[in-house]
Design a protein around this motif. Structure first.
Motif, PDB file in Angstrom:
ATOM      1  N   ASN A  94     145.972  96.230 -46.208  1.00 11.74           N
ATOM      2  CA  ASN A  94     145.723  96.637 -47.687  1.00 11.74           C
ATOM      3  C   ASN A  94     147.223  95.998 -48.513  1.00 11.74           C
ATOM      4  O   ASN A  94     148.242  96.346 -47.946  1.00 11.74           O
ATOM      5  CB  ASN A  94     145.792  98.112 -47.809  1.00 11.74           C
ATOM      6  N   THR A  99     140.583  97.380 -52.290  1.00  8.04           N
ATOM      7  CA  THR A  99     139.733  98.005 -51.334  1.00  8.04           C
ATOM      8  C   THR A  99     139.493  96.826 -50.247  1.00  8.04           C
ATOM      9  O   THR A  99     139.887  95.652 -50.491  1.00  8.04           O
ATOM     10  CB  THR A  99     138.482  98.369 -52.066  1.00  8.04           C
ATOM     11  N   TRP A 118     132.856  96.018 -41.611  1.00  9.91           N
ATOM     12  CA  TRP A 118     132.501  97.226 -41.946  1.00  9.91           C
ATOM     13  C   TRP A 118     131.861  97.925 -40.672  1.00  9.91           C
ATOM     14  O   TRP A 118     132.228  99.204 -40.326  1.00  9.91           O
ATOM     15  CB  TRP A 118     131.393  97.347 -43.251  1.00  9.91           C
ATOM     16  N   PRO A 124     132.757 102.816 -42.607  1.00  7.70           N
ATOM     17  CA  PRO A 124     133.507 103.811 -43.450  1.00  7.70           C
ATOM     18  C   PRO A 124     132.507 103.973 -44.708  1.00  7.70           C
ATOM     19  O   PRO A 124     132.251 102.849 -45.388  1.00  7.70           O
ATOM     20  CB  PRO A 124     134.751 103.237 -43.742  1.00  7.70           C
ATOM     21  N   ALA A 125     132.257 105.120 -45.022  1.00 14.13           N
ATOM     22  CA  ALA A 125     131.741 105.369 -46.237  1.00 14.13           C
ATOM     23  C   ALA A 125     132.297 104.889 -47.581  1.00 14.13           C
ATOM     24  O   ALA A 125     131.819 104.561 -48.542  1.00 14.13           O
ATOM     25  CB  ALA A 125     131.326 107.008 -46.676  1.00 14.13           C
ATOM     26  N   SER A 126     133.637 104.807 -47.608  1.00 10.65           N
ATOM     27  CA  SER A 126     134.339 104.285 -48.779  1.00 10.65           C
ATOM     28  C   SER A 126     134.160 102.861 -49.002  1.00 10.65           C
ATOM     29  O   SER A 126     134.519 102.404 -50.122  1.00 10.65           O
ATOM     30  CB  SER A 126     135.969 104.483 -48.428  1.00 10.65           C
ATOM     31  N   TRP A 127     133.613 102.168 -48.058  1.00 11.97           N
ATOM     32  CA  TRP A 127     133.236 100.768 -48.459  1.00 11.97           C
ATOM     33  C   TRP A 127     132.033 100.397 -49.322  1.00 11.97           C
ATOM     34  O   TRP A 127     131.684  99.244 -49.564  1.00 11.97           O
ATOM     35  CB  TRP A 127     133.072 100.038 -46.974  1.00 11.97           C
ATOM     36  N   SER A 128     131.249 101.504 -49.461  1.00 17.35           N
ATOM     37  CA  SER A 128     129.924 101.572 -50.300  1.00 17.35           C
ATOM     38  C   SER A 128     130.281 102.364 -51.611  1.00 17.35           C
ATOM     39  O   SER A 128     129.875 103.432 -51.688  1.00 17.35           O
ATOM     40  CB  SER A 128     128.863 102.111 -49.493  1.00 17.35           C
ATOM     41  N   ALA A 129     130.724 101.539 -52.533  1.00 14.51           N
ATOM     42  CA  ALA A 129     130.910 102.023 -53.885  1.00 14.51           C
ATOM     43  C   ALA A 129     129.692 102.615 -54.515  1.00 14.51           C
ATOM     44  O   ALA A 129     129.857 103.668 -55.140  1.00 14.51           O
ATOM     45  CB  ALA A 129     131.782 101.202 -54.697  1.00 14.51           C
ATOM     46  N   GLY A 131     127.342 104.198 -52.954  1.00 14.31           N
ATOM     47  CA  GLY A 131     126.834 105.217 -51.789  1.00 14.31           C
ATOM     48  C   GLY A 131     125.451 104.989 -51.427  1.00 14.31           C
ATOM     49  O   GLY A 131     124.854 105.780 -50.767  1.00 14.31           O
ATOM     50  N   PRO A 135     127.613  97.825 -47.599  1.00 15.93           N
ATOM     51  CA  PRO A 135     129.218  97.832 -48.110  1.00 15.93           C
ATOM     52  C   PRO A 135     129.412  96.753 -49.114  1.00 15.93           C
ATOM     53  O   PRO A 135     128.591  95.721 -48.982  1.00 15.93           O
ATOM     54  CB  PRO A 135     129.818  97.515 -46.875  1.00 15.93           C
TER      55      PRO A 135
END
Length: 144
Positions: A94, A99, A118, A124-129, A131, A135
């Motif tokens: 990072n 992201t 991914w 990780p759910a955070s990679w799919s903005a 939802g 990803p």
């Protein structure tokens, strides 16, 4: 009473006729005692079927990748575990508030490589903005 012996005689004649035996009747005579010999066929021979050997194959173990919540089903080649597990690991560092998807995109990685990263990082759910279980759509656009 003559009715009872007459009905017995008629019953006997009908029974013999039903068995296929010739019946002789004499008109206007009293029924004479008759003897009928019925020969039954011998007891039928019952043969059991020959036992057969049934071979049941041993059960096979099938490994199925566990379903991850939030991971949409897809038929894309890059979404197949055999493909993304064979890809080299991408170490994401990072920097500058990016992201992971933005980091991969800025360094020229393809969407398939981003998908592999991914998957290798545990979906990780955070990679799919958005939802929806895919990803990096904000960085790469809709890929499914």
């Amino acid at each position: 009473m003559r009715i009872l012996p007459a009905s017995a005689a008629i019953s006997a004649v009908l029974a013999l006729a039903a068995c296929g035996l010739p019946v002789r009747t004499v008109a206007a005579q009293a029924p004479a005692p008759s003897t009928a010999t019925v020969t039954a066929s011998s007891t039928p021979t019952v043969t059991a079927p020959v036992p057969q050997t049934v071979v049941v194959p041993a059960p096979q173990t099938v490994y199925v990748q566990p379903k991850n919540p939030g991971v949409a089903a897809t038929s894309q080649w890059y979404a197949q575990p055999s493909w993304y597990n064979a890809q080299p690991w991408i170490s994401i560092t990072n920097s500058g508030g990016q992201t992971p998807c933005q980091w991969l995109y800025a360094r020229g990685y393809t969407y398939a490589q981003a998908y592999a990263a991914w998957a290798q990082n545990g979906y990780p759910a955070s990679w799919s903005a958005t939802g929806d279980g895919y990803p990096c759509q904000k960085s790469y656009g809709m890929q499914h």
